[in-house]
Design a protein around this motif. Structure first.
Motif, PDB file in Angstrom:
ATOM      1  N   THR A  74      -2.904  -4.435  -8.391  1.00  0.00           N
ATOM      2  CA  THR A  74      -1.750  -4.476  -7.269  1.00  0.00           C
ATOM      3  C   THR A  74      -1.578  -3.254  -6.807  1.00  0.00           C
ATOM      4  O   THR A  74      -0.819  -3.105  -5.660  1.00  0.00           O
ATOM      5  CB  THR A  74      -0.477  -5.344  -7.786  1.00  0.00           C
ATOM      6  N   ARG A 122       6.155  -4.271  -0.189  1.00  0.00           N
ATOM      7  CA  ARG A 122       5.358  -3.385  -1.315  1.00  0.00           C
ATOM      8  C   ARG A 122       4.500  -2.536  -0.835  1.00  0.00           C
ATOM      9  O   ARG A 122       4.313  -1.196  -1.369  1.00  0.00           O
ATOM     10  CB  ARG A 122       4.791  -4.483  -2.219  1.00  0.00           C
ATOM     11  N   GLN A 163       5.017   1.516  -1.552  1.00  0.00           N
ATOM     12  CA  GLN A 163       3.963   2.562  -2.228  1.00  0.00           C
ATOM     13  C   GLN A 163       3.693   3.510  -1.044  1.00  0.00           C
ATOM     14  O   GLN A 163       3.520   4.519  -1.709  1.00  0.00           O
ATOM     15  CB  GLN A 163       2.598   1.418  -2.327  1.00  0.00           C
ATOM     16  N   LEU A 210      -3.061  -6.071  -3.641  1.00  0.00           N
ATOM     17  CA  LEU A 210      -1.863  -6.454  -3.380  1.00  0.00           C
ATOM     18  C   LEU A 210      -1.467  -7.752  -2.541  1.00  0.00           C
ATOM     19  O   LEU A 210      -0.919  -8.454  -2.531  1.00  0.00           O
ATOM     20  CB  LEU A 210      -0.926  -5.148  -2.633  1.00  0.00           C
TER      21      LEU A 210
END
Length: 287
Positions: free
Chosen positions: A29, A168, A172, A35
């Motif tokens: 991920t 996400r 990141q 992801l």
């Protein structure tokens, strides 16, 4: 906002389990591809599970009493009317139910056109004229015939995937930026990362809700048009006028309200699952 908060809480609750599953499958991920797979599985999975159990959830949350065998003339008329409209619409006979609520409302739900439930409140059943009830039933049958439950599930799955992936991915990027400025290169840390994801889920969730609500409003106009074809424009307008004048003494849960005849009110029309009744009446008059 209830949908947004439900999405956020669901994300947080299932994140650990989903991460373990993805690790077992060998999907990384940390990569954008991994992801995206994670987001799609999570986003669409929840939506389709909700669709699959939608009838069961409706019966439990709304206290729906399915009419297996009509007990009086009112229930017989209700079942016969839905049966006639279903035949006209080319779908299998939905289950017909009544739930106890003073609010004049009705809804349709179910995983497919041929496996659906149409339910009406006691407030609507005993607060409207027969012609108006007939129009409301036609509206709900049109939702089923148009496949609106599946359509909105697909749309919800897409926007869920977008929210999960974008939140996400952005987190990141922020984490990598922090790590590049950190001598030890450790980044934000787990809890700070999750806090950023939480905030992004909320912000992007609001945006996603406006998209789902937009398509939901379009489906309401289409269901009104379908009802007008089944029972006549005048009856549908009369039903909407009665809803506009009548009291609203209760509220459906969020998962049911999208397919109710009478939607929840909102300060912002962008977040409303239903167009204002005035606009729906005007649209029918202009047909």
């Amino acid at each position: 906002m209830k949908r947004v908060m439900l999405l956020i809480l669901t994300n947080l609750a299932i994140l650990v389990v989903a991460s373990i599953v993805m690790s077992i499958l060998g999907v990384n991920t940390k990569s954008m591809g991994g992801l995206l797979i994670f987001a799609a599985m999570f986003g669409f999975g929840g939506s389709f599970i909700s669709l699959k159990i939608s009838k069961w959830m409706a019966k439990k949350t709304m206290g729906c009493e399915v009419i297996a065998s009509p007990r009086d003339e009112t229930e017989r008329w209700l079942v016969d009317t839905v049966a006639r409209q279903a035949e006209q619409s080319g779908i299998k006979m939905p289950e017909v139910a009544i739930y106890n609520s003073g609010e004049m409302n009705a809804f349709a739900t179910g995983p497919s056109k041929d496996n659906a439930l149409v339910a009406v409140s006691t407030g609507l059943l005993y607060g409207m004229e027969k012609g108006e009830i007939e129009a409301v039933l036609a509206h709900e049958v049109s939702h089923v015939a148009n496949g609106d439950m599946v359509t909105l599930t697909l749309i919800q799955g897409v926007v869920n995937t977008f929210v999960i992936f974008a939140a996400r991915a952005i987190a990141q990027v922020i984490d990598n930026f922090v790590a590049s400025d950190d001598e030890e290169g450790e980044g934000m840390g787990f809890f700070a990362y999750m806090a950023v994801v939480f905030v992004l889920d909320m912000i992007l969730g609001i945006l996603a809700s406006t998209i789902v609500a937009y398509f939901s409003r379009i489906r309401e106009f289409k269901a009104d048009e379908g009802a007008a074809r089944l029972v006549g424009k005048d009856k549908m307008i009369a039903a909407l006028e009665r809803l506009r004048q009548g009291p609203a003494t209760g509220e459906m849960p969020a998962q049911m309200s999208a397919f109710g005849i009478n939607g929840k009110k909102s300060m912002a029309e962008l977040l409303m699952s239903h167009p204002p009744l005035e606009k729906r009446i005007e649209a029918l008059r202009n047909q």
